[in-house]
Design an enzyme around this catalytic site. Structure first.
Site, PDB file in Angstrom:
ATOM      1  CE  LYS A   1      -1.682   1.588   4.054  1.00  0.00           C
ATOM      2  NZ  LYS A   1      -1.422   2.978   4.404  1.00  0.00           N
ATOM      3  CG  ASN A   2       2.284   2.700   3.493  1.00  0.00           C
ATOM      4  OD1 ASN A   2       1.132   3.030   3.190  1.00  0.00           O
ATOM      5  ND2 ASN A   2       2.652   2.471   4.732  1.00  0.00           N
TER       6      ASN A   2
ATOM      7  CB  CYS B   1      -5.025  10.549  11.217  1.00  0.00           C
ATOM      8  SG  CYS B   1      -3.641   9.569  11.694  1.00  0.00           S
TER       9      CYS B   1
ATOM     10  NE  ARG C   1       0.328  10.279   9.931  1.00  0.00           N
ATOM     11  CZ  ARG C   1      -0.152   9.238   9.238  1.00  0.00           C
ATOM     12  NH1 ARG C   1      -1.299   8.726   9.532  1.00  0.00           N
ATOM     13  NH2 ARG C   1       0.542   8.756   8.216  1.00  0.00           N
TER      14      ARG C   1
ATOM     15  CG  ASP D   1       3.244   1.448   9.503  1.00  0.00           C
ATOM     16  OD1 ASP D   1       3.438   1.668   8.300  1.00  0.00           O
ATOM     17  OD2 ASP D   1       2.953   2.335  10.325  1.00  0.00           O
TER      18      ASP D   1
ATOM     19  NE  ARG E   1      -7.466   4.689   5.609  1.00  0.00           N
ATOM     20  CZ  ARG E   1      -7.032   5.879   5.981  1.00  0.00           C
ATOM     21  NH1 ARG E   1      -7.520   6.436   7.063  1.00  0.00           N
ATOM     22  NH2 ARG E   1      -6.118   6.518   5.294  1.00  0.00           N
TER      23      ARG E   1
HETATM   24  C1  EPZ Z   1       4.203   6.965   6.277  1.00  0.00           C
HETATM   25  O1  EPZ Z   1       3.401   7.993   6.815  1.00  0.00           O
HETATM   26  C2  EPZ Z   1       3.295   5.767   6.134  1.00  0.00           C
HETATM   27  N1  EPZ Z   1       2.206   6.085   5.204  1.00  0.00           N
HETATM   28  C3  EPZ Z   1       2.740   5.387   7.503  1.00  0.00           C
HETATM   29  O2  EPZ Z   1       1.965   4.213   7.332  1.00  0.00           O
HETATM   30  C4  EPZ Z   1       3.900   5.066   8.435  1.00  0.00           C
HETATM   31  O3  EPZ Z   1       3.411   4.764   9.718  1.00  0.00           O
HETATM   32  C5  EPZ Z   1       4.832   6.279   8.500  1.00  0.00           C
HETATM   33  O4  EPZ Z   1       5.275   6.639   7.169  1.00  0.00           O
HETATM   34  C6  EPZ Z   1       6.074   6.014   9.345  1.00  0.00           C
HETATM   35  O5  EPZ Z   1       6.765   4.923   8.818  1.00  0.00           O
HETATM   36  C7  EPZ Z   1       2.468   6.095   3.877  1.00  0.00           C
HETATM   37  O6  EPZ Z   1       3.586   5.850   3.435  1.00  0.00           O
HETATM   38  C8  EPZ Z   1       1.304   6.403   2.976  1.00  0.00           C
HETATM   39  P1  EPZ Z   1       6.141  10.366   8.382  1.00  0.00           P
HETATM   40  P2  EPZ Z   1       3.967   9.511   6.857  1.00  0.00           P
HETATM   41  O7  EPZ Z   1       6.020  11.616   7.581  1.00  0.00           O
HETATM   42  O8  EPZ Z   1       4.865   9.733   5.704  1.00  0.00           O
HETATM   43  C9  EPZ Z   1       6.239  13.690  11.737  1.00  0.00           C
HETATM   44  C10 EPZ Z   1       0.167   2.804   7.727  1.00  0.00           C
HETATM   45  O9  EPZ Z   1      -0.216   2.255   8.760  1.00  0.00           O
HETATM   46  N2  EPZ Z   1       6.229  14.652  10.612  1.00  0.00           N
HETATM   47  O10 EPZ Z   1       7.303   9.471   8.142  1.00  0.00           O
HETATM   48  O11 EPZ Z   1       2.799  10.399   7.034  1.00  0.00           O
HETATM   49  C11 EPZ Z   1       4.952  12.892  11.833  1.00  0.00           C
HETATM   50  O12 EPZ Z   1       3.995  13.581  12.580  1.00  0.00           O
HETATM   51  C12 EPZ Z   1       0.587   4.246   7.721  1.00  0.00           C
HETATM   52  O13 EPZ Z   1       0.288   2.212   6.618  1.00  0.00           O
HETATM   53  C13 EPZ Z   1       6.321  16.026  10.872  1.00  0.00           C
HETATM   54  O14 EPZ Z   1       6.390  16.447  12.026  1.00  0.00           O
HETATM   55  O15 EPZ Z   1       4.820   9.493   8.173  1.00  0.00           O
HETATM   56  C14 EPZ Z   1       5.409  11.617  12.512  1.00  0.00           C
HETATM   57  O16 EPZ Z   1       5.428  11.833  13.909  1.00  0.00           O
HETATM   58  C15 EPZ Z   1       0.303   4.902   9.048  1.00  0.00           C
HETATM   59  N3  EPZ Z   1       6.325  16.889   9.823  1.00  0.00           N
HETATM   60  C16 EPZ Z   1       6.840  11.425  12.000  1.00  0.00           C
HETATM   61  O17 EPZ Z   1       7.241  12.701  11.496  1.00  0.00           O
HETATM   62  C17 EPZ Z   1       6.266  16.477   8.517  1.00  0.00           C
HETATM   63  O18 EPZ Z   1       6.299  17.325   7.603  1.00  0.00           O
HETATM   64  C18 EPZ Z   1       6.977  10.420  10.870  1.00  0.00           C
HETATM   65  O19 EPZ Z   1       5.990  10.752   9.926  1.00  0.00           O
HETATM   66  C19 EPZ Z   1       6.180  15.086   8.272  1.00  0.00           C
HETATM   67  C20 EPZ Z   1       6.166  14.193   9.327  1.00  0.00           C
END
Ligand code: EPZ
Length: 421
Positions: free
Chosen positions: A22-23, A120, A125, A308, A400
């Site tokens: 998915k990701n 969410c 996020r 995850d 999802r």
């Molecule tokens: C990706 O989300 C995945 N989703 C998530 O999978 C996964 O849990 C996550 O990476 C971490 O591995 C997809 O790839 C579609 P991040 P993403 O940006 O990119 C903070 C699932 O279950 N952050 O790596 O949204 C954020 O709040 C989903 O399949 C900022 O502060 O995660 C988090 O605490 C859930 N500012 C941390 O960084 C930003 O601009 C990591 O988030 C971006 C992120």
């Protein structure tokens, strides 16, 4: 709302197929906007999130569809001459990964209007790093009425040092950079296999990306990209979830296809818990131990233990022979499955970002409620082990990210069924 009913007891045996990731599918579908013509993607999992991304693309004026019948794991996206570079709130609020269209739209069309993805269940996020990266490439960013508006006559290569490691932030800015003028260097990048897979697809389209999968990615801009045909890699998180299903049920299951190096941190922990995990026929076989041993886990960015898989491992530790300490370092609110597991007799104490899990002799089936994607999966895993019946409500969360998980588990001998609302 559908619910899933699980009756605990059967040890799972046999072979189960892992769907496409998915990701990886989500950013790759978004990247179709960068190429002219029709791109074809195989092994796209039939998930609600993928359907939402297709809807986002269609809303912009693409012709994005999933084929039917035997071809139903194939998606095609035709990017036509008239694209409206906007992603509406109604769609983005249902799937925050829609924000992945931002980079391609600004790069290709010079402007984008994308709804800010709200928070969410698992955390606020924010997308500040996505915007920081686009600004560094020359985009003008304004936030109005809950929308991000980004404009740039022509993006220019630059250097971006992410303040924190972000998967979709790395992907968004990488996609913007492929059509920017000159060289872009991204530092402190996410190293997930899905980031590497996206770079593989972009390079097949004619991009010039090096270093994906490491912390530093270099992109030399090109003038245009051609459409692509690509088969999406297997979902390492679904594979990990199915390995835990084998472990918690006391079974012996072959999960395939699976790329061992994509699952290394998970396999190491399952082995530490006593599972015998061996590569077999392009997948991974998991033989559960009689008694599960406790393990300590801290989630970190890849190649560390994936957030995850945190909920799934926690459930396994609920029935281990001792105490485990699980720390969640990525998201600030990813312990919502704990309250539901308490209802099933789990002994878990939360102290800030850490959960102390004391193994119990047994879990008892109970009505429980899914709160987010991976929590839903963990409640089903708990139901496989619990004595009696577990009803998991709100399984739209599960749909999802998992393609017919209950059918896959039933195929392994689980006593599980979905009840339509
Ligand atoms: C990706 O989300 C995945 N989703 C998530 O999978 C996964 O849990 C996550 O990476 C971490 O591995 C997809 O790839 C579609 P991040 P993403 O940006 O990119 C903070 C699932 O279950 N952050 O790596 O949204 C954020 O709040 C989903 O399949 C900022 O502060 O995660 C988090 O605490 C859930 N500012 C941390 O960084 C930003 O601009 C990591 O988030 C971006 C992120």
């Amino acid at each position: 709302m559908d619910k899933i009913i699980v009756k605990g007891g059967p040890a799972l045996h046999g072979e189960v197929k892992v769907s496409g990731a998915k990701n990886a599918a989500l950013p790759i579908l978004a990247s179709s906007l960068l190429g002219d013509g029709t791109s074809t993607y195989r092994n796209v999992p039939d998930l609600v999130d993928c359907a939402t991304m297709l809807k986002v693309l269609n809303t912009m004026g693409c012709e994005a569809e999933r084929l039917t019948g035997r071809q139903k794991s194939v998606c095609q996206v035709m990017v036509g001459p008239h694209i409206t570079p906007e992603a509406p709130y109604e769609l983005v609020k249902t799937m925050r990964a829609s924000v992945l269209v931002l980079g391609p739209l600004v790069a290709r069309y010079g402007r984008a209007r994308v709804s800010m993805p709200g928070g969410c269940a698992i955390g606020a996020r924010p997308i500040d790093q996505h915007l920081k990266g686009l600004k560094a490439l020359g985009a003008e960013i304004t936030l109005t009425e809950g929308y991000v508006e980004a404009r740039a006559k022509k993006l220019k290569g630059g250097t971006v040092n992410f303040d924190l490691i972000t998967v979709t932030g790395t992907e968004n800015v990488m996609m913007a950079a492929v059509l920017a003028k000159g060289r872009t260097v991204l530092e402190n990048c996410a190293r997930e296999p899905e980031v590497e897979e996206l770079a593989r697809v972009l390079n097949k389209m004619g991009a010039r990306i090096e270093g994906a999968g490491t912390s530093v990615i270099t992109i030399d801009g090109v003038d245009s990209l051609r459409p692509v045909e690509h088969t999406i890699l297997p979902d390492r998180i679904e594979a990990g979830t199915l390995l835990v299903a084998a472990a918690i049920s006391g079974g012996d299951v072959l999960v395939k296809p699976a790329v061992p190096e994509h699952l290394e941190p998970v396999v190491l922990k399952l082995r530490e818990a006593g599972c015998v995990i061996t590569p077999q026929e392009g997948g991974l076989r998991c033989k559960a131990p009689k008694i599960l041993q406790p393990v300590n886990v801290t989630t970190t960015e890849h190649p560390g233990f994936p957030t995850d898989m945190q909920a799934q491992l926690m459930v396994l530790m609920c029935v281990a022979n001792g105490t485990s300490v699980i720390s969640e370092n990525i998201f600030e609110n990813r312990f919502m499955h704990v309250a539901e597991l308490h209802r099933m007799g789990a002994d878990i104490t939360i102290q800030g970002p850490t959960a102390v899990v004391k193994g119990v002799k047994k879990l008892s089936g109970a009505p429980v409620m899914a709160t987010d994607l991976r929590a839903s999966a963990s409640l089903i895993l708990a139901g496989l082990r619990a004595e009696g019946r577990t009803d998991v409500a709100r399984v739209y969360h599960l749909d999802r990210g998992y393609e017919r998980l209950e059918r896959k588990l039933r195929g392994l001998g689980a006593d599980i069924r979905r009840v339509k609302a």
